[in-house]
Design a protein around this motif. Structure first.
Motif, PDB file in Angstrom:
ATOM      1  N   GLU A  66     -10.169   9.138   6.558  1.00 42.40           N
ATOM      2  CA  GLU A  66     -10.800   7.855   6.218  1.00 42.40           C
ATOM      3  C   GLU A  66      -9.877   6.691   6.586  1.00 42.40           C
ATOM      4  N   ASN A  67      -8.561   6.861   6.310  1.00 45.54           N
ATOM      5  CA  ASN A  67      -7.580   5.817   6.660  1.00 45.54           C
ATOM      6  C   ASN A  67      -7.526   5.599   8.166  1.00 45.54           C
ATOM      7  N   VAL A  68      -7.591   6.694   8.904  1.00 52.81           N
ATOM      8  CA  VAL A  68      -7.539   6.603  10.367  1.00 52.81           C
ATOM      9  C   VAL A  68      -8.754   5.828  10.871  1.00 52.81           C
ATOM     10  N   LYS A  69      -9.918   6.137  10.295  1.00 53.78           N
ATOM     11  CA  LYS A  69     -11.154   5.445  10.699  1.00 53.78           C
ATOM     12  C   LYS A  69     -11.040   3.951  10.421  1.00 53.78           C
ATOM     13  N   MET A 127       0.845  -1.197   0.000  1.00 54.79           N
ATOM     14  CA  MET A 127       0.000   0.000   0.000  1.00 54.79           C
ATOM     15  C   MET A 127       0.884   1.252   0.000  1.00 54.79           C
ATOM     16  N   VAL A 128       0.510   2.212  -0.843  1.00 53.89           N
ATOM     17  CA  VAL A 128       1.282   3.449  -0.910  1.00 53.89           C
ATOM     18  C   VAL A 128       0.843   4.354   0.240  1.00 53.89           C
ATOM     19  N   TYR A 129       1.801   4.881   0.945  1.00 54.49           N
ATOM     20  CA  TYR A 129       1.468   5.742   2.066  1.00 54.49           C
ATOM     21  C   TYR A 129       1.049   7.089   1.534  1.00 54.49           C
ATOM     22  N   SER A 130      -0.166   7.545   1.880  1.00 54.46           N
ATOM     23  CA  SER A 130      -0.671   8.765   1.251  1.00 54.46           C
ATOM     24  C   SER A 130      -0.910   9.871   2.274  1.00 54.46           C
ATOM     25  N   GLY A 131      -0.150   9.842   3.348  1.00 55.82           N
ATOM     26  CA  GLY A 131      -0.290  10.899   4.336  1.00 55.82           C
ATOM     27  C   GLY A 131      -1.458  10.628   5.271  1.00 55.82           C
ATOM     28  N   ILE A 132      -1.666  11.522   6.246  1.00 57.20           N
ATOM     29  CA  ILE A 132      -2.751  11.297   7.204  1.00 57.20           C
ATOM     30  C   ILE A 132      -4.073  11.650   6.536  1.00 57.20           C
ATOM     31  N   ASN A 133      -4.945  10.684   6.506  1.00 57.03           N
ATOM     32  CA  ASN A 133      -6.209  10.846   5.847  1.00 57.03           C
ATOM     33  C   ASN A 133      -7.267  10.340   6.825  1.00 57.03           C
TER      34      ASN A 133
END
Ligand code: ZN
Length: 350
Positions: free
Chosen positions: A9-12, A1-7
């Motif tokens: 939706e990702n945190v949820k 998975m490419v790390y796309s910064g703090i998002n």
């Protein structure tokens, strides 16, 4: 998975996964304890669990009286293990297995048939789809009660696209497994490399419940390993089967010579036992096969272990010793690699 910064939706998603993993590992728990264990705010846990309860993925389970404050009860929440079933398809070089299990990993049933890599991939996938449908019908499980389909194949896969790039000893070309099965079964499909899939299983249902760091070994027709660091499967497969352990050894399917697999994979073990089994060296095994060593095959390897044959045991000890040495080397190397990768991730990508 490419790390796309703090998002957000990702945190949820990651909080949701953490809650489900914690409940799966430790059993029913109160919202307050979940928050404490995961370092989340009680509000976050309440919000996520409310959605999961509404969807039927979690259930409220009994009440526990808090010792110090009599009269006040805390409600426990747990995974609703009867929420849906999962259909698993394991395509291996010799056999293909289809299993249906509940979310606890408890198998409802399993069926198997020969893997025919000589046929056009589409035709074989068509057979898999037909077998899966028949199996669901026989077990009385309707499509609507199935969460999705997980397919495991040897070799590299494009997980995003559901493509098996090169399933060793089955197909030489890329095969669009995900797309085909999704259409015919009308269910979401995930395609994963077999070793990673098995390691994932170990992580969810096996030793991964109480161990954060594991080196998972697959020993069969192929030999491979997966490294689990901090509860996460390291993205690269540890190609332990292709460590060169013998100078100018037997040719390997990878094109090199003397790989570990040429010595310890089940077919290699069978060959080695056939070569060394005589009336004198392995009397009990020799008697069992009536002196016909051709009857010693990779598929009946499990039977031999039950025989108390000294000579056979010695040969196996030697083989296991060979695997153990490679495992120690893999452990040494992969832990270092994973360590340097973690360091890179937190310092430069952030
Ligand atoms: Zn090799």
């Amino acid at each position: 998975m490419v790390y796309s910064g703090i998002n957000l939706e990702n945190v949820k998603i990651s909080n949701r996964s953490a809650i489900l993993k914690l409940l799966n590992d430790c059993g029913a728990m109160s919202r307050k304890d979940i928050a404490q264990r995961l370092g989340l705010t009680p509000a976050t846990v309440t919000q996520i669990s409310m959605k999961l309860l509404a969807a039927g993925i979690l259930c409220e389970k009994g009440e526990l009286e808090e010792e110090k404050r009599a009269g006040r009860r805390k409600v426990l929440i747990d995974i609703n293990y009867t929420y849906r079933y999962v259909l698993s398809i394991c395509i291996e070089a010799a056999r293909t297995y289809i299993a249906i299990s509940d979310l606890r990993g408890k198998s409802v049933g399993i069926r198997e048939f020969s893997t025919d890599g000589t046929r056009e991939p589409e035709k074989f996938l068509k057979q898999i789809a037909a077998e899966s449908k028949a199996f669901m019908w026989e077990t009385g499980i309707v499509k609507e009660s199935v969460l999705g389909v997980g397919v495991s194949v040897p070799g590299p896969v494009d997980r995003e696209q559901g493509i098996s790039s090169h399933a060793f000893r089955i197909w030489n070309e890329p095969v669009h497994i995900g797309e085909y099965l999704q259409k015919s079964l009308e269910l979401p499909v995930i395609v994963e490399n077999n070793i990673k899939a098995f390691a994932e299983g170990e992580l969810i249902y096996g030793n991964g419940k109480n161990q954060e760091n594991l080196l998972f070994i697959k020993w069969g027709p192929g030999v491979g390993a997966a490294l689990i660091v901090n509860g996460q499967i390291y993205q690269r497969i540890v190609e332990i089967g292709h460590y060169i352990v013998e100078k100018d050894g037997k040719p390997c399917r990878c094109g090199r010579k003397g790989c570990l697999e040429t010595k310890v994979a089940t077919h290699a073990v069978a060959e080695r036992i056939r070569e060394t089994c005589t009336r004198e060296t392995m009397p009990r095994l020799w008697k069992r096969v009536n002196g016909d060593v051709g009857r010693i095959e990779a598929r009946n390897i499990a039977q031999w272990f039950s025989m108390e044959d000294e000579g056979f045991r010695r040969e196996m000890d030697d083989i296991i010793d060979e695997i153990a040495r490679a495992v120690v080397n893999a452990g040494t190397m992969s832990i270092r690699t994973a360590w340097s990768s973690t360091a890179r991730c937190s310092s430069c990508r952030a």
